[in-house]
Enzyme design. Structure first.
Site, mmCIF file in Angstrom:
data_model
loop_
_atom_site.group_PDB
_atom_site.id
_atom_site.type_symbol
_atom_site.label_atom_id
_atom_site.label_comp_id
_atom_site.label_asym_id
_atom_site.label_seq_id
_atom_site.Cartn_x
_atom_site.Cartn_y
_atom_site.Cartn_z
ATOM 1 C CE LYS A 17 4.902 10.346 0.623
ATOM 2 N NZ LYS A 17 4.013 9.929 -0.498
ATOM 3 N NE ARG A 74 8.185 7.029 -7.937
ATOM 4 C CZ ARG A 74 7.673 7.273 -6.731
ATOM 5 N NH1 ARG A 74 7.938 8.405 -6.111
ATOM 6 N NH2 ARG A 74 6.884 6.408 -6.145
ATOM 7 N NE ARG A 87 2.850 2.335 -4.365
ATOM 8 C CZ ARG A 87 3.621 2.929 -5.282
ATOM 9 N NH1 ARG A 87 3.610 2.514 -6.535
ATOM 10 N NH2 ARG A 87 4.400 3.924 -4.929
HETATM 11 P P1 AMP Z 1 7.036 4.681 -0.677
HETATM 12 O O1 AMP Z 1 8.427 4.684 -1.216
HETATM 13 O O2 AMP Z 1 6.850 5.601 0.485
HETATM 14 O O3 AMP Z 1 6.008 4.886 -1.760
HETATM 15 O O4 AMP Z 1 6.784 3.196 -0.105
HETATM 16 C C1 AMP Z 1 6.846 2.061 -0.938
HETATM 17 C C2 AMP Z 1 6.214 0.880 -0.212
HETATM 18 O O5 AMP Z 1 6.940 0.606 0.999
HETATM 19 C C3 AMP Z 1 4.771 1.097 0.242
HETATM 20 O O6 AMP Z 1 3.832 0.789 -0.786
HETATM 21 C C4 AMP Z 1 4.674 0.112 1.417
HETATM 22 O O7 AMP Z 1 4.549 -1.214 0.954
HETATM 23 C C5 AMP Z 1 6.052 0.237 2.056
HETATM 24 N N1 AMP Z 1 6.099 1.290 3.095
HETATM 25 C C6 AMP Z 1 6.822 2.450 3.058
HETATM 26 N N2 AMP Z 1 6.648 3.171 4.176
HETATM 27 C C7 AMP Z 1 5.776 2.476 4.946
HETATM 28 C C8 AMP Z 1 5.159 2.700 6.207
HETATM 29 N N3 AMP Z 1 5.409 3.824 6.929
HETATM 30 N N4 AMP Z 1 4.320 1.770 6.685
HETATM 31 C C9 AMP Z 1 4.055 0.631 6.001
HETATM 32 N N5 AMP Z 1 4.579 0.351 4.796
HETATM 33 C C10 AMP Z 1 5.437 1.264 4.256
#
Ligand code: AMP
Length: 190
Positions: free
Chosen positions: A14, A128, A146
């Site tokens: 993404k 990564r 996750r």
């Molecule tokens: P990402 O960088 O999108 O993989 O997000 C890393 C971590 O941030 C996730 O594993 C969640 O702990 C938190 N996080 C990111 N976006 C959200 C969201 N929209 N809702 C809840 N937690 C989030």
């Protein structure tokens, strides 16, 4: 306005694809993960609280991320549109986003959902983790959690946009260029 929800499991690409799309279509990139990591780096109270969830691969509470996104949308009122990356991750977040955008008269145009096989996700995230040092990308059990959280709590968001006829699945396997071309085709055909 062009408002894209770029959807997919952790490691789907993404962030990589959002960076290219925002350049091509002149959009603002709103990644809740990036904003949260910024809060952690700044050692803010919000960042300190969110880190506890993030380190375990759990979601941060809805009200926290909804508030963050609302502030960013308000701060960019002159934008051509937004790419939402990693948000919404629950149906409650999707509902809140629809409400916010309704008050601005600019709805979500499309959800583009990147589809990637599980083993490929794990391989990409571990790679990564080595390159970026991101703690939640370095531990196989956190990665598995996750992906589990995504399957249990986040996949229902697809149904939310499918019910509005906005859901489009996009093959997320292959080269970065080929995936980008598929995404652009979907946007250009809107
Ligand atoms: P990402 O960088 O999108 O993989 O997000 C890393 C971590 O941030 C996730 O594993 C969640 O702990 C938190 N996080 C990111 N976006 C959200 C969201 N929209 N809702 C809840 N937690 C989030």
């Amino acid at each position: 306005m062009l408002n894209i929800v770029l959807f997919g499991p952790p490691g789907a690409g993404k962030g990589t694809q959002a960076a290219r799309l925002l350049e091509k279509y002149q959009l603002i990139h709103l990644s809740t993960g990036d904003i949260l990591r910024g809060e952690i780096a700044a050692n803010s109270p919000l960042g300190q609280a969110a880190k506890k969830n993030m380190d375990k691969g759990e979601l941060v509470p809805d009200e926290v991320v909804i508030g963050m996104i609302e502030r960013k949308i308000d701060a960019n009122s002159a934008a051509n549109g937004f790419i939402f990356d990693g948000f919404p991750r629950t149906t409650a977040q999707a509902l809140a986003l629809d409400k916010m955008l309704a008050t601005k008269g600019t709805p979500i145009s499309v959800m583009l959902a990147l589809e990637v096989e599980k083993q490929e996700l794990i391989d990409r995230l571990l790679l990564r983790g080595k390159d970026s040092g991101r703690a939640d990308d370095q531990d196989q059990s956190i990665i598995e959690n996750r992906i589990k959280v995504y399957n249990n709590e986040t996949t229902p968001v697809k149904d939310f946009y499918a019910a509005q006829r906005k859901y489009q699945g996009v093959d997320g396997m292959g080269t970065i260029d080929s995936i980008f071309n598929r995404l652009c085709c979907a946007v250009d055909n809107l």
